[in-house]
Design a protein around this motif. Sequence first.
Motif, mmCIF file in Angstrom:
data_model
loop_
_atom_site.group_PDB
_atom_site.id
_atom_site.type_symbol
_atom_site.label_atom_id
_atom_site.label_comp_id
_atom_site.label_asym_id
_atom_site.label_seq_id
_atom_site.Cartn_x
_atom_site.Cartn_y
_atom_site.Cartn_z
ATOM 1 N N ARG A 119 0.923 -1.246 -0.175
ATOM 2 C CA ARG A 119 0.024 0.043 0.024
ATOM 3 C C ARG A 119 0.752 1.283 0.063
ATOM 4 N NH1 ARG A 119 -5.081 -0.941 2.179
ATOM 5 N NH2 ARG A 119 -5.488 1.422 1.147
ATOM 6 N N PRO A 120 1.456 1.654 -1.290
ATOM 7 C CA PRO A 120 2.172 2.948 -1.358
ATOM 8 C C PRO A 120 1.108 4.174 -1.191
ATOM 9 C CG PRO A 120 2.021 1.753 -3.350
ATOM 10 C CD PRO A 120 1.465 1.066 -2.478
ATOM 11 N N SER A 121 1.560 5.260 -0.686
ATOM 12 C CA SER A 121 0.668 6.397 -0.720
ATOM 13 C C SER A 121 0.531 7.161 -2.019
ATOM 14 C CB SER A 121 1.244 7.486 0.321
ATOM 15 O OG SER A 121 1.850 6.869 1.679
ATOM 16 N N VAL A 122 1.593 6.905 -2.954
ATOM 17 C CA VAL A 122 1.615 7.688 -4.121
ATOM 18 C C VAL A 122 2.372 6.555 -5.074
ATOM 19 C CG1 VAL A 122 2.126 9.464 -5.521
ATOM 20 C CG2 VAL A 122 1.422 10.015 -3.190
ATOM 21 N N ILE A 123 1.920 6.530 -6.064
ATOM 22 C CA ILE A 123 2.481 5.740 -7.252
ATOM 23 C C ILE A 123 3.065 6.539 -8.432
ATOM 24 C CG2 ILE A 123 2.572 3.842 -8.877
ATOM 25 C CD1 ILE A 123 0.252 2.688 -6.934
ATOM 26 N N ARG A 124 4.106 7.042 -8.580
ATOM 27 C CA ARG A 124 4.520 7.946 -9.723
ATOM 28 C C ARG A 124 5.300 7.294 -10.760
ATOM 29 N NH1 ARG A 124 7.454 10.069 -12.849
ATOM 30 N NH2 ARG A 124 9.127 8.820 -12.198
ATOM 31 N N GLY A 125 5.073 7.470 -12.008
ATOM 32 C CA GLY A 125 5.522 6.817 -13.151
ATOM 33 C C GLY A 125 5.118 7.482 -14.443
ATOM 34 N N LEU A 202 12.041 13.047 -8.998
ATOM 35 C CA LEU A 202 10.645 13.806 -8.684
ATOM 36 C C LEU A 202 9.894 12.841 -7.757
ATOM 37 C CD1 LEU A 202 8.301 15.526 -9.179
ATOM 38 C CD2 LEU A 202 7.838 14.493 -11.374
ATOM 39 N N SER A 203 10.006 11.655 -7.784
ATOM 40 C CA SER A 203 9.423 10.665 -6.983
ATOM 41 C C SER A 203 9.942 10.995 -5.491
ATOM 42 C CB SER A 203 9.573 9.150 -7.393
ATOM 43 O OG SER A 203 9.024 8.947 -8.452
ATOM 44 N N GLY A 204 11.300 11.390 -5.461
ATOM 45 C CA GLY A 204 11.803 11.744 -4.150
ATOM 46 C C GLY A 204 11.111 13.170 -3.558
ATOM 47 N N VAL A 205 10.912 13.884 -4.585
ATOM 48 C CA VAL A 205 10.294 15.302 -4.092
ATOM 49 C C VAL A 205 8.959 15.150 -3.702
ATOM 50 C CG1 VAL A 205 9.725 17.546 -5.102
ATOM 51 C CG2 VAL A 205 11.880 16.584 -5.615
ATOM 52 N N VAL A 206 8.288 14.282 -4.400
ATOM 53 C CA VAL A 206 6.799 14.006 -3.741
ATOM 54 C C VAL A 206 6.794 13.409 -2.458
ATOM 55 C CG1 VAL A 206 4.880 12.202 -4.580
ATOM 56 C CG2 VAL A 206 5.846 13.435 -6.289
ATOM 57 N N ALA A 207 7.726 12.481 -2.347
ATOM 58 C CA ALA A 207 7.706 11.821 -0.801
ATOM 59 C C ALA A 207 8.018 13.031 0.114
ATOM 60 C CB ALA A 207 9.060 10.855 -0.739
ATOM 61 N N ALA A 208 8.883 14.161 -0.095
ATOM 62 C CA ALA A 208 9.143 15.147 0.761
ATOM 63 C C ALA A 208 7.954 15.929 0.912
ATOM 64 C CB ALA A 208 10.273 15.979 0.157
ATOM 65 N N PHE A 209 7.221 16.313 -0.178
ATOM 66 C CA PHE A 209 5.920 16.876 0.080
ATOM 67 C C PHE A 209 4.805 16.243 0.779
ATOM 68 C CE2 PHE A 209 7.474 19.982 -2.913
ATOM 69 C CZ PHE A 209 6.953 21.223 -2.680
ATOM 70 N N LEU A 210 4.787 15.028 0.704
ATOM 71 C CA LEU A 210 4.016 14.140 1.293
ATOM 72 C C LEU A 210 4.308 14.287 3.065
ATOM 73 C CD1 LEU A 210 3.879 10.473 -0.183
ATOM 74 C CD2 LEU A 210 1.980 12.321 -0.152
ATOM 75 N N ALA A 211 5.494 14.124 3.199
ATOM 76 C CA ALA A 211 5.652 14.177 4.578
ATOM 77 C C ALA A 211 5.209 15.533 5.594
ATOM 78 C CB ALA A 211 7.481 14.398 4.932
ATOM 79 N N ALA A 212 4.881 16.689 4.713
ATOM 80 C CA ALA A 212 4.182 17.803 5.272
ATOM 81 C C ALA A 212 3.129 18.177 5.002
ATOM 82 C CB ALA A 212 5.474 19.144 5.037
ATOM 83 N N ASP A 213 2.228 17.152 4.594
ATOM 84 C CA ASP A 213 0.627 17.615 4.105
ATOM 85 C C ASP A 213 -0.185 16.396 4.498
ATOM 86 O OD1 ASP A 213 -1.331 18.498 2.595
ATOM 87 O OD2 ASP A 213 0.118 19.552 1.304
ATOM 88 N N GLN A 214 -1.470 16.715 4.782
ATOM 89 C CA GLN A 214 -2.472 15.557 5.169
ATOM 90 C C GLN A 214 -3.245 15.181 3.712
ATOM 91 O OE1 GLN A 214 -3.369 14.785 8.292
ATOM 92 N NE2 GLN A 214 -1.569 15.863 8.799
ATOM 93 N N PRO A 216 -2.602 13.739 0.465
ATOM 94 C CA PRO A 216 -1.537 13.278 -0.584
ATOM 95 C C PRO A 216 -1.864 13.750 -2.004
ATOM 96 C CG PRO A 216 -2.850 11.319 0.135
ATOM 97 C CD PRO A 216 -3.224 12.424 1.099
ATOM 98 N N LEU A 217 -2.998 14.082 -2.427
ATOM 99 C CA LEU A 217 -3.211 14.522 -3.676
ATOM 100 C C LEU A 217 -2.641 16.073 -4.030
ATOM 101 C CD1 LEU A 217 -5.392 13.672 -6.633
ATOM 102 C CD2 LEU A 217 -6.201 15.908 -5.492
ATOM 103 N N VAL A 218 -2.832 16.978 -3.167
ATOM 104 C CA VAL A 218 -2.568 17.979 -2.993
ATOM 105 C C VAL A 218 -1.096 18.091 -2.893
ATOM 106 C CG1 VAL A 218 -2.524 20.210 -1.621
ATOM 107 C CG2 VAL A 218 -4.785 19.240 -2.232
ATOM 108 N N ALA A 219 -0.277 17.329 -1.889
ATOM 109 C CA ALA A 219 1.145 17.226 -1.860
ATOM 110 C C ALA A 219 1.882 16.835 -3.043
ATOM 111 C CB ALA A 219 1.256 16.294 -0.668
ATOM 112 N N THR A 220 1.176 15.688 -3.853
ATOM 113 C CA THR A 220 1.807 15.368 -5.036
ATOM 114 C C THR A 220 1.647 16.573 -6.100
ATOM 115 O OG1 THR A 220 1.050 13.140 -4.650
ATOM 116 C CG2 THR A 220 1.725 13.695 -6.785
ATOM 117 N N CYS A 221 0.442 16.929 -6.145
ATOM 118 C CA CYS A 221 0.204 18.374 -6.809
ATOM 119 C C CYS A 221 1.453 19.554 -6.935
ATOM 120 C CB CYS A 221 -0.936 18.888 -7.024
ATOM 121 S SG CYS A 221 -2.298 17.737 -7.803
ATOM 122 N N ALA A 222 1.366 19.795 -5.714
ATOM 123 C CA ALA A 222 2.597 20.824 -5.166
ATOM 124 C C ALA A 222 4.024 20.561 -5.631
ATOM 125 C CB ALA A 222 2.711 21.003 -3.674
#
Lengths: 272, 272, 272
Positions: A119-125, A202-214, A216-222
Amino acid sequence: MTTTLTGADIGARLTRLRQAAPLVHSLTNYVAMNSAANVLLAVGASPAMVHAREEAAEFAALADAVLINIGTLSPHWVEAMVEAATSAGEHQTPWVLDPVAVGATAYRRESAARLLDLRPSVIRGNASEIIALAEDGLGGRGVDSTAASDDAVQAAVALARRQEAVVAVTDEVDLVTDGRRLVRVPGGHPLMPRVTALGCALSGVVAAFLAADQDPLVATCAALACYGEAGSRAGRTAQGPGSFAVAFVDALHQLNPETLLRREPLAIESLD
Amino acid sequence: MTTTLTGADIGARLTRLRQAAPLVHSLTNYVAMNSAANVLLAVGASPAMVHAREEAAEFAALADAVLINIGTLSPHWVEAMVEAATSAGEHQTPWVLDPVAVGATAYRRESAARLLDLRPSVIRGNASEIIALAEDGLGGRGVDSTAASDDAVQAAVALARRQEAVVAVTDEVDLVTDGRRLVRVPGGHPLMPRVTALGCALSGVVAAFLAADQDPLVATCAALACYGEAGSRAGRTAQGPGSFAVAFVDALHQLNPETLLRREPLAIESLD
Amino acid sequence: MTTTLTGADIGARLTRLRQAAPLVHSLTNYVAMNSAANVLLAVGASPAMVHAREEAAEFAALADAVLINIGTLSPHWVEAMVEAATSAGEHQTPWVLDPVAVGATAYRRESAARLLDLRPSVIRGNASEIIALAEDGLGGRGVDSTAASDDAVQAAVALARRQEAVVAVTDEVDLVTDGRRLVRVPGGHPLMPRVTALGCALSGVVAAFLAADQDPLVATCAALACYGEAGSRAGRTAQGPGSFAVAFVDALHQLNPETLLRREPLAIESLD
């Protein structure tokens, strides 16, 4: 129903990320290691690349977010990835799966399937990777669609619903969905696919934004919006992919909420 | 008693390094491999990255200096590191230990302890790594001190005495000690910690200077001074961490004894 | 008998490569991974780094060319290299062997010998590597010659004849031979050996040109000529090895048939 995500919203998340300086535990491929670490530092996160089964779970427990990228696999690493993802799940730590070239070999498909079960929070490809993952869940049947971008949208939404995860497709059309909402994120530059490992980073950057947001869709878009913005800026001075890569890291480092204010708001489209 | 190390002294050591072009056998982490090789080439050394247990001892026997960095461990690599360090010891070849993130996991602490038993010539880390190593030898007790830099000094001196090695702490305050002498080395630039692997690469540069010097404390100071000088120069033109990394390699390559002449002498403080 | 390879001939091959965008399956070393991927993208190929025994044969079967570089070996990787080379042979896919530091350890000599038995299309190394491979086949006897460049020519021709392969020596004198023909390729820049992994990346570029050409000697010469041309151009603006590396990737990306037209034709000398 459509809501929006403004440049100010994105800037606020970048500011929050930099204040938190999240520790991003990355199990990523050999090609991307150095680039991904520099990109994470430039955006304001704290990267750590740790791959041994002997310490992956222990380290993931310390991290604010985890990135798992299957670019260069080996049996030892797959076990470490499973342990890190399990540890992330136990600690409610968000984690991102980057299914590099998942359609190419049986070993990649099997390894990705084991990780999807965790169960990953985000899948980026890219589109072909997301389509491969979505089809696999449909028993190998193709997605009925004529346009490539439609294929990607259908596959992303199907995968997001099945996995209860956010799915991000970064290709000619960048899109993000959690199965209920869909966002298209413009930006970037034609030289980006000519620089290796920018997608992995970029997948690492998504992970970094996830750490600071409730959300995950918004964090990924940011994350995608900041990346696209830095890419557009880097493209203004680059002479080719070599100087683009250098300017891109500088642009990520220089990115600030003020420069993001001018961006067009992103429309969050409801799929219900 | 205080003596000094002048810019001319440092320049003479840089010249000697370039004449010798020492072969630096590096067992370093995946993130640092490419950067460390380029930094070693720029300073005038000859890098070789060799990690297999099947050849580590044989290769270390050919080398002029060895670098062992625990950034990305695995059981196979730890065995190769032990064999390389043992081989270095047998051939009186100087070697540097870089204990990356040693405090983070049990696996790192155990691996570092095995390597410390094999007597590195120099241990280079940041303050928290050196404090972690020093505390471990004290049975896990904390170092009683209020100021972070005092902590680092006490830990470095204690570790240097226990190990009979030179200890270098490169953090906000750069310091070098062999337990009897203490040197503070200024220089560098705030962007340096925003570029991944520059610390790891510095450990390789220390190894290169060790190969051409009888006094490991002086060799380590010379390495840090050259690194700091190149960092200061790179910072003058850099637009961010991307262009800093490029300018830093250029600056190391361009560094010469004349430019080092202008540096303030380093005070070598006696601790006796 | 001497024929020539003109700038127009080389430009035509570069155009063909870019149209084909060949998938180059690379089993290369940790140091070169990122640089080699960026160089392959810049020249117009599609790189993929895949090293697990579990998928190496399957992936090699998909590839247009394969690169095997022994820079950072391990038992798992050697098995994967053997499987990838075997798969390439079965599918008549051209593959390049880069025998990094083959003379340094027994493990490298043994691994290289296993790979030579699988019949690489091209072997690219520096003079000492090619001489080591050629001598090994002569039972360890030295090549009788006084001049280093003569040594390299004799070794290259002997190795090419024994292996029925193209051998490229890229050192002070660049030369290419298939045992019947010999070509000297000028170009490049003194900073090239000061940037790590440029030789390794060149082996990947040779693989990319092989994918789009019937004559492996001509394909290898075209790869070396393009590389040398980009190196000469990068050298005009570089301030040191850091900025050279960036300018080199830009120059490879910018290289086009028109700029190659001005090159002096390469003489293809017959050895019969």
